[in-house]
Write a protein that holds these residues in place. Structure first.
Motif, PDB file in Angstrom:
ATOM      1  N   UNK A 113       0.975  -0.840  -0.330  1.00 55.29           N
ATOM      2  CA  UNK A 113       0.215   0.216   0.391  1.00 55.29           C
ATOM      3  C   UNK A 113       0.766   1.249  -0.343  1.00 55.29           C
ATOM      4  N   UNK A 114       1.824   1.099   1.053  1.00 53.09           N
ATOM      5  CA  UNK A 114       3.092   2.399   0.894  1.00 53.09           C
ATOM      6  C   UNK A 114       4.112   2.533  -0.485  1.00 53.09           C
ATOM      7  N   UNK A 115       3.632   1.219  -1.388  1.00 55.75           N
ATOM      8  CA  UNK A 115       4.412   1.586  -2.627  1.00 55.75           C
ATOM      9  C   UNK A 115       3.684   1.615  -3.609  1.00 55.75           C
ATOM     10  N   UNK A 116       2.533   1.905  -3.230  1.00 53.64           N
ATOM     11  CA  UNK A 116       1.320   2.152  -4.400  1.00 53.64           C
ATOM     12  C   UNK A 116       0.808   3.688  -4.249  1.00 53.64           C
ATOM     13  N   UNK A 117       1.069   4.594  -2.568  1.00 58.01           N
ATOM     14  CA  UNK A 117       0.896   5.304  -2.726  1.00 58.01           C
ATOM     15  C   UNK A 117       1.579   6.858  -2.662  1.00 58.01           C
ATOM     16  N   UNK A 118       3.592   5.719  -3.018  1.00 56.64           N
ATOM     17  CA  UNK A 118       4.689   6.599  -3.576  1.00 56.64           C
ATOM     18  C   UNK A 118       3.993   6.539  -4.851  1.00 56.64           C
ATOM     19  N   UNK A 119       3.749   5.592  -5.566  1.00 51.27           N
ATOM     20  CA  UNK A 119       3.160   5.415  -7.065  1.00 51.27           C
ATOM     21  C   UNK A 119       2.674   6.776  -7.463  1.00 51.27           C
ATOM     22  N   UNK A 120       1.859   6.659  -6.536  1.00 53.94           N
ATOM     23  CA  UNK A 120       0.439   7.469  -7.050  1.00 53.94           C
ATOM     24  C   UNK A 120       1.266   9.435  -6.474  1.00 53.94           C
ATOM     25  N   UNK A 121       1.619   9.388  -5.743  1.00 53.38           N
ATOM     26  CA  UNK A 121       2.066  10.410  -5.169  1.00 53.38           C
ATOM     27  C   UNK A 121       2.625  11.159  -6.201  1.00 53.38           C
ATOM     28  N   UNK A 122       4.107  10.481  -6.860  1.00 50.05           N
ATOM     29  CA  UNK A 122       5.072  10.521  -8.280  1.00 50.05           C
ATOM     30  C   UNK A 122       3.773  11.260  -9.179  1.00 50.05           C
ATOM     31  N   UNK A 123       2.487  10.592  -9.641  1.00 50.18           N
ATOM     32  CA  UNK A 123       2.556  10.708 -10.661  1.00 50.18           C
ATOM     33  C   UNK A 123       1.204  11.910 -10.509  1.00 50.18           C
ATOM     34  N   UNK A 124       0.939  12.382  -9.423  1.00 52.77           N
ATOM     35  CA  UNK A 124      -0.158  13.327  -9.595  1.00 52.77           C
ATOM     36  C   UNK A 124       0.945  14.480  -9.368  1.00 52.77           C
ATOM     37  N   UNK A 125       2.226  14.026  -8.793  1.00 51.03           N
ATOM     38  CA  UNK A 125       2.887  15.411  -9.014  1.00 51.03           C
ATOM     39  C   UNK A 125       4.157  16.322 -11.178  1.00 51.03           C
ATOM     40  N   UNK A 126       3.764  15.030 -11.336  1.00 51.68           N
ATOM     41  CA  UNK A 126       4.500  15.193 -12.598  1.00 51.68           C
ATOM     42  C   UNK A 126       3.136  15.507 -13.425  1.00 51.68           C
TER      43      UNK A 126
END
Length: 126
Positions: A113-126
């Protein structure tokens, strides 16, 4: 250790314990050695197997007493108490095993879940 290897270790320990109980000279202390297969069963295979092995640990000793006679300084209440302690030990060690498995599963889910959250954060920043 694979599950198949775990089963083999527990079965080998139970067979060795049964063999020790079959020797007339060892019937006096064989009951004490019964905690070894019980501990292995609980630790390697879980709560239910640990409890069943605790019950089984009394069978070879009881059979040896029937065949060879009760050793000196042994008593039926002591036999019942030692078998009960073996069952409780198998229960506790198996419970620890089962709780450890649950904890590992929860940690894996949390990490995913943390890895998914980090990936989602990275996508939202980009």
């Amino acid at each position: 250790m694979s599950p198949r290897t775990r089963y083999r270790v527990v079965v080998a320990a139970a067979a060795a314990y049964t063999g020790i109980c079959a020797v007339p000279a060892t019937t006096g202390f064989a009951g004490t050695l019964g905690i070894i297969p019980v501990a292995l069963a609980g630790y390697l295979l879980g709560q239910r197997v640990g409890m069943w092995m605790g019950l089984y640990s009394g069978v070879p000793v009881g059979a040896a007493w029937l065949v060879y006679g009760m050793p000196p300084n042994a008593s039926v209440p002591g036999f019942i108490i030692s078998t009960s302690v073996a069952v409780a030990s198998g229960f506790v060690l198996g419970r620890i095993h089962d709780l450890g498995l649950r904890l590992r599963e929860r940690l894996e889910k949390r990490r995913a879940a943390e890895a998914d959250l980090r990936a989602a954060e990275e996508q939202s920043r980009a």
